[in-house]
Scaffold this motif. Structure first.
Motif, PDB file in Angstrom:
ATOM      1  N   MET A   1      12.638   7.562  -9.476  1.00 31.70           N
ATOM      2  CA  MET A   1      12.931   6.601  -8.403  1.00 31.70           C
ATOM      3  C   MET A   1      14.405   6.658  -8.015  1.00 31.70           C
ATOM      4  O   MET A   1      14.770   6.505  -6.854  1.00 31.70           O
ATOM      5  N   PHE A   2      15.260   6.905  -9.028  1.00 33.03           N
ATOM      6  CA  PHE A   2      16.703   7.034  -8.793  1.00 33.03           C
ATOM      7  C   PHE A   2      17.017   8.259  -7.926  1.00 33.03           C
ATOM      8  O   PHE A   2      17.971   8.266  -7.155  1.00 33.03           O
ATOM      9  N   ALA A   3      16.209   9.303  -8.104  1.00 32.89           N
ATOM     10  CA  ALA A   3      16.495  10.580  -7.448  1.00 32.89           C
ATOM     11  C   ALA A   3      16.436  10.448  -5.929  1.00 32.89           C
ATOM     12  O   ALA A   3      17.061  11.207  -5.204  1.00 32.89           O
ATOM     13  N   PHE A   4      15.640   9.479  -5.435  1.00 39.50           N
ATOM     14  CA  PHE A   4      15.553   9.276  -3.993  1.00 39.50           C
ATOM     15  C   PHE A   4      16.639   8.296  -3.552  1.00 39.50           C
ATOM     16  O   PHE A   4      16.759   7.227  -4.145  1.00 39.50           O
ATOM     17  N   PRO A   5      17.383   8.643  -2.497  1.00 35.52           N
ATOM     18  CA  PRO A   5      18.301   7.640  -1.959  1.00 35.52           C
ATOM     19  C   PRO A   5      17.473   6.437  -1.512  1.00 35.52           C
ATOM     20  O   PRO A   5      16.356   6.607  -1.001  1.00 35.52           O
ATOM     21  N   GLY A   6      18.006   5.232  -1.729  1.00 32.77           N
ATOM     22  CA  GLY A   6      17.272   4.000  -1.437  1.00 32.77           C
ATOM     23  C   GLY A   6      16.633   3.998  -0.065  1.00 32.77           C
ATOM     24  O   GLY A   6      15.456   3.681   0.097  1.00 32.77           O
ATOM     25  N   LEU A   7      17.443   4.418   0.929  1.00 34.89           N
ATOM     26  CA  LEU A   7      16.972   4.354   2.305  1.00 34.89           C
ATOM     27  C   LEU A   7      15.791   5.304   2.529  1.00 34.89           C
ATOM     28  O   LEU A   7      14.804   4.959   3.180  1.00 34.89           O
ATOM     29  N   LEU A   8      15.901   6.503   1.940  1.00 38.50           N
ATOM     30  CA  LEU A   8      14.833   7.495   2.074  1.00 38.50           C
ATOM     31  C   LEU A   8      13.558   6.970   1.433  1.00 38.50           C
ATOM     32  O   LEU A   8      12.445   7.143   1.961  1.00 38.50           O
ATOM     33  N   PHE A   9      13.730   6.302   0.317  1.00 39.39           N
ATOM     34  CA  PHE A   9      12.593   5.738  -0.403  1.00 39.39           C
ATOM     35  C   PHE A   9      11.871   4.712   0.484  1.00 39.39           C
ATOM     36  O   PHE A   9      10.653   4.714   0.594  1.00 39.39           O
ATOM     37  N   VAL A  10      12.660   3.879   1.147  1.00 37.64           N
ATOM     38  CA  VAL A  10      12.084   2.850   2.011  1.00 37.64           C
ATOM     39  C   VAL A  10      11.374   3.498   3.192  1.00 37.64           C
ATOM     40  O   VAL A  10      10.280   3.076   3.583  1.00 37.64           O
ATOM     41  N   VAL A  11      11.983   4.535   3.761  1.00 38.54           N
ATOM     42  CA  VAL A  11      11.368   5.226   4.898  1.00 38.54           C
ATOM     43  C   VAL A  11      10.010   5.788   4.477  1.00 38.54           C
ATOM     44  O   VAL A  11       9.023   5.707   5.214  1.00 38.54           O
ATOM     45  N   LEU A  12       9.941   6.317   3.232  1.00 31.95           N
ATOM     46  CA  LEU A  12       8.668   6.835   2.710  1.00 31.95           C
ATOM     47  C   LEU A  12       7.632   5.717   2.613  1.00 31.95           C
ATOM     48  O   LEU A  12       6.480   5.890   3.015  1.00 31.95           O
ATOM     49  N   VAL A  13       8.071   4.580   2.099  1.00 33.99           N
ATOM     50  CA  VAL A  13       7.145   3.439   1.953  1.00 33.99           C
ATOM     51  C   VAL A  13       6.665   2.986   3.322  1.00 33.99           C
ATOM     52  O   VAL A  13       5.475   2.734   3.537  1.00 33.99           O
ATOM     53  N   ILE A  14       7.587   2.940   4.288  1.00 38.93           N
ATOM     54  CA  ILE A  14       7.229   2.503   5.638  1.00 38.93           C
ATOM     55  C   ILE A  14       6.278   3.512   6.296  1.00 38.93           C
ATOM     56  O   ILE A  14       5.349   3.138   7.015  1.00 38.93           O
ATOM     57  N   ALA A  15       6.496   4.808   5.993  1.00 33.88           N
ATOM     58  CA  ALA A  15       5.634   5.844   6.543  1.00 33.88           C
ATOM     59  C   ALA A  15       4.205   5.679   6.026  1.00 33.88           C
ATOM     60  O   ALA A  15       3.239   5.908   6.736  1.00 33.88           O
ATOM     61  N   VAL A  16       4.089   5.274   4.765  1.00 31.06           N
ATOM     62  CA  VAL A  16       2.770   5.115   4.161  1.00 31.06           C
ATOM     63  C   VAL A  16       2.111   3.828   4.660  1.00 31.06           C
ATOM     64  O   VAL A  16       0.943   3.808   5.017  1.00 31.06           O
ATOM     65  N   PHE A  17       2.875   2.747   4.704  1.00 26.71           N
ATOM     66  CA  PHE A  17       2.298   1.470   5.126  1.00 26.71           C
ATOM     67  C   PHE A  17       2.618   1.231   6.606  1.00 26.71           C
ATOM     68  O   PHE A  17       2.212   1.996   7.440  1.00 26.71           O
ATOM     69  N   ASP A  18       3.358   0.218   6.897  1.00 32.46           N
ATOM     70  CA  ASP A  18       3.646  -0.073   8.299  1.00 32.46           C
ATOM     71  C   ASP A  18       5.038  -0.680   8.360  1.00 32.46           C
ATOM     72  O   ASP A  18       5.487  -1.279   7.387  1.00 32.46           O
ATOM     73  N   ARG A  19       5.712  -0.550   9.494  1.00 30.16           N
ATOM     74  CA  ARG A  19       7.048  -1.131   9.566  1.00 30.16           C
ATOM     75  C   ARG A  19       6.953  -2.654   9.705  1.00 30.16           C
ATOM     76  O   ARG A  19       5.976  -3.173  10.219  1.00 30.16           O
ATOM     77  N   GLY A  20       7.934  -3.336   9.232  1.00 34.19           N
ATOM     78  CA  GLY A  20       7.939  -4.802   9.285  1.00 34.19           C
ATOM     79  C   GLY A  20       8.786  -5.347   8.155  1.00 34.19           C
ATOM     80  O   GLY A  20       9.135  -4.609   7.237  1.00 34.19           O
ATOM     81  N   PRO A  21       9.125  -6.634   8.244  1.00 31.44           N
ATOM     82  CA  PRO A  21      10.015  -7.201   7.222  1.00 31.44           C
ATOM     83  C   PRO A  21       9.430  -7.103   5.813  1.00 31.44           C
ATOM     84  O   PRO A  21      10.141  -6.817   4.855  1.00 31.44           O
ATOM     85  N   GLY A  22       8.102  -7.322   5.682  1.00 32.79           N
ATOM     86  CA  GLY A  22       7.466  -7.285   4.361  1.00 32.79           C
ATOM     87  C   GLY A  22       7.567  -5.913   3.731  1.00 32.79           C
ATOM     88  O   GLY A  22       7.943  -5.775   2.554  1.00 32.79           O
ATOM     89  N   THR A  23       7.284  -4.877   4.513  1.00 30.00           N
ATOM     90  CA  THR A  23       7.347  -3.507   3.991  1.00 30.00           C
ATOM     91  C   THR A  23       8.778  -3.156   3.617  1.00 30.00           C
ATOM     92  O   THR A  23       9.020  -2.504   2.595  1.00 30.00           O
TER      93      THR A  23
END
Lengths: 277, 283
Positions: free
Chosen positions: B125-147
């Motif tokens: 989890m550390f290996a991914f920059p925080g922002l990139l990690f979030v972009v991945l999560v958003i790509a899988v789910f949906d954009r929005g404050p919760g995601t």
């Protein structure tokens, strides 16, 4: 008379790495302890006495050998609440560091109350028992509301002793309990332990590097060197007529009238010759 | 640390924020919290009300911070923006703390292979920059404050896990833990009832510092359009919406929410550091 504690062929080695052979901390160690008896375990740093203490109370599992309490061999596989509570009544330990051995969040009263409640002391009797415990370790009841950081080192050690006694154990292991205290407080704690032993009949295993301290509170002494018992006997015999050069060296190491550091060095050299043979 | 010479004796002192600075920071954070709670009553205008006759107004008595590209009152938007900004950071930190403390404590408690597996998971989890990690999560789910909160929370969790593991290991080496064991207390009860509460004083100071970082990271996500969406007045989103004016030389709509973010982050950092010191001394 049945021994309260019977240790037979105890061994413990610690692995340096998975492939490197271990350092033997305790090797083929045996001794017995009767009811209300007190034995001193002495040796220098690294002699294995603290490992022995931790094995006796069940915090470290030995590689070989058995430990019996009242004729019952300790089973390391035993789990569950009842087994834990029974083991707690067999043996308790007071640690060297009076500053780290109490939970800093809890007041003295809460700490003692928790122990008593856990060991099913009737809730109506808890208050009386707390007062008895405070009295038995020589602490004033006004300190019940204090947290550890508000107590002196000696007071903390008394609270730790009270907590251990609250369980009413058959054996009390004292691991360097006076090492972190100043000399006058040391004497008070030693007098307290002698008094507690006489009143409650608890057996004491007194682990220390200081032969003079051990000599004041024990009936017998076990001298450890590199994990092995090199001498064992009554306290008077060991202190007056040491049979082993290592014991003699330990006795000579304590500064006092006529102390000669060169004599300590001579004895250490002589002992090394004996040991290396 | 500085060493000041006073005659023959040198006195070592540690540099700390002066008490005045600490209370100023406490006041700033308090103001942000009050704004978040009482926004509906204290904001002079509706934060979404547009006024096309008053675009890009300079600060005046009617609009203390001026207006933005849609003629909305910036002060009202900043006040209303406190709610999603602070709540987002709180939600992020709550989620990250729950995951991180659980992983860190279990790793320290169990050691051995459990510790090794959890260490590798957090390393990945550390290996991914925080922002990139979030972009991945958003790509899988949906954009929005919760995601955004969950994604950023997962990025923060390893940091908290490592910190918790370190302080839990130190705590478990204390003799009082062994004393509890000898009294017959089981592992789970010992960990949850006695060890964890002793970690909180150290953990709380650290989490307050992380709160500022979380606030900034969420603002960055919202700036990039991955989190809150218009017409929200979340501070990061306000900076993003206001950047159009910067090209025309009108910096207020972007600068003011940016400054508010910076001031609140600095304030939480100062409070966090002071809190850590105070709680550590008490412990």
């Amino acid at each position: 008379m049945t021994d309260v504690v019977r240790v037979t062929g105890l061994r413990k080695a610690f692995d340096v790495t998975r492939r490197t052979p271990g350092i033997v901390a305790v090797e083929n160690l045996s001794f017995r302890l009767g009811k209300a008896d007190a034995i001193g375990v002495v040796g220098e740093s690294g002699s294995g006495k603290s490992t022995l203490a931790r094995m006796l109370v069940g915090l470290t599992r030995p590689d070989a050998g058995t430990i019996e309490f009242d004729g019952r061999v300790r089973e390391w596989r035993e789990r569950g609440r009842l087994a834990r509570l029974r083991r707690a009544k067999e043996v308790q330990m007071v640690f060297q560091d009076p500053y780290g051995s109490l939970d800093r969040r809890l007041t003295v009263e809460t700490a003692l109350r928790n122990v008593l409640r856990r060991h099913q002391v009737d809730s109506s009797a808890v208050g009386t028992r707390i007062a008895e415990l405070m009295d038995s370790v020589g602490l004033e009841s006004r300190l019940l509301a204090s947290r550890p950081h508000q107590l002196s080192g000696g007071q903390r050690q008394r609270v730790a002793i009270a907590k251990a006694l609250a369980v009413e154990p058959a054996v009390l292991v004292l691991d360097e309990v006076t090492s972190a205290l100043d000399v006058s407080v040391q004497a008070q704690i030693l007098a307290l332990l002698t008094d507690i032993r006489a009143r409650t009949g608890v057996s004491l295993i007194f682990v220390s590097h200081d032969l003079a301290v051990v000599g004041k509170v024990t009936d017998s002494i076990l001298v450890m060197y590199r994990g092995q018992a090199v001498e064992q006997g009554s306290t008077a015999d060991v202190l007056r007529r040491p049979q082993h050069p290592y014991t003699e060296m330990l006795l000579s190491s304590a500064p006092g009238p006529g102390w000669r550091p060169e004599r300590v060095a001579e004895l250490r050299a002589a002992f090394a010759v004996v040991h290396d043979r | 640390m500085t060493i000041e010479a006073h005659g023959p004796v040198a006195v070592a002192t540690t540099r700390k924020a002066a008490p005045g600075v600490f209370y100023l920071c406490l006041g700033i954070l308090g103001l942000a919290v009050v704004a978040a709670i009482l926004a509906d009553w204290i904001a002079p205008y509706d934060p979404s009300a547009t006024d096309f006759s008053a675009l890009y107004q300079q600060p005046s008595s009617a609009h203390w911070f001026g207006t933005d590209q849609l003629g909305r009152d910036i002060l009202s938007r900043v006040i209303h923006g406190a709610r999603p900004s602070l709540l987002g950071a709180i939600a992020l930190l709550t989620f990250a703390t729950a995951v991180g403390v659980l992983i860190g404590t279990v790793a320290a408690w169990k050691r051995g292979w459990v510790d090794a597996v959890l260490a590798r998971v957090t390393d990945v989890m550390f290996a991914f920059p925080g922002l990139l990690f979030v972009v991945l999560v958003i790509a899988v789910f949906d954009r929005g404050p919760g995601t955004a909160v969950i994604g950023m929370g997962l990025a923060f969790a390893p940091v908290i896990a490592k910190f918790t593991r370190a302080i839990a290991l130190e705590e478990m080496a204390r003799p009082y833990v062994d004393a509890y064991r000898l009294q017959g207390i089981g592992s789970v009860e010992l960990c949850v009832r006695y060890v964890l509460p002793n970690l909180f004083p150290t953990l709380i100071g650290y989490l307050v510092v992380l709160f500022g970082e979380g606030l900034m990271s969420l603002a960055a996500l919202n700036f990039l359009g991955f989190g809150a969406q218009p017409p929200s007045s979340e501070w990061g989103l306000m900076v993003q919406e206001g950047r159009g004016g910067v090209i025309q030389g009108i910096v207020g709509p972007a600068l003011i929410p940016g400054l508010v973010i910076a001031v609140v982050v600095v304030a939480t950092n100062v409070i966090g550091v002071r809190l850590s010191d105070k709680l550590a001394v008490k412990a």
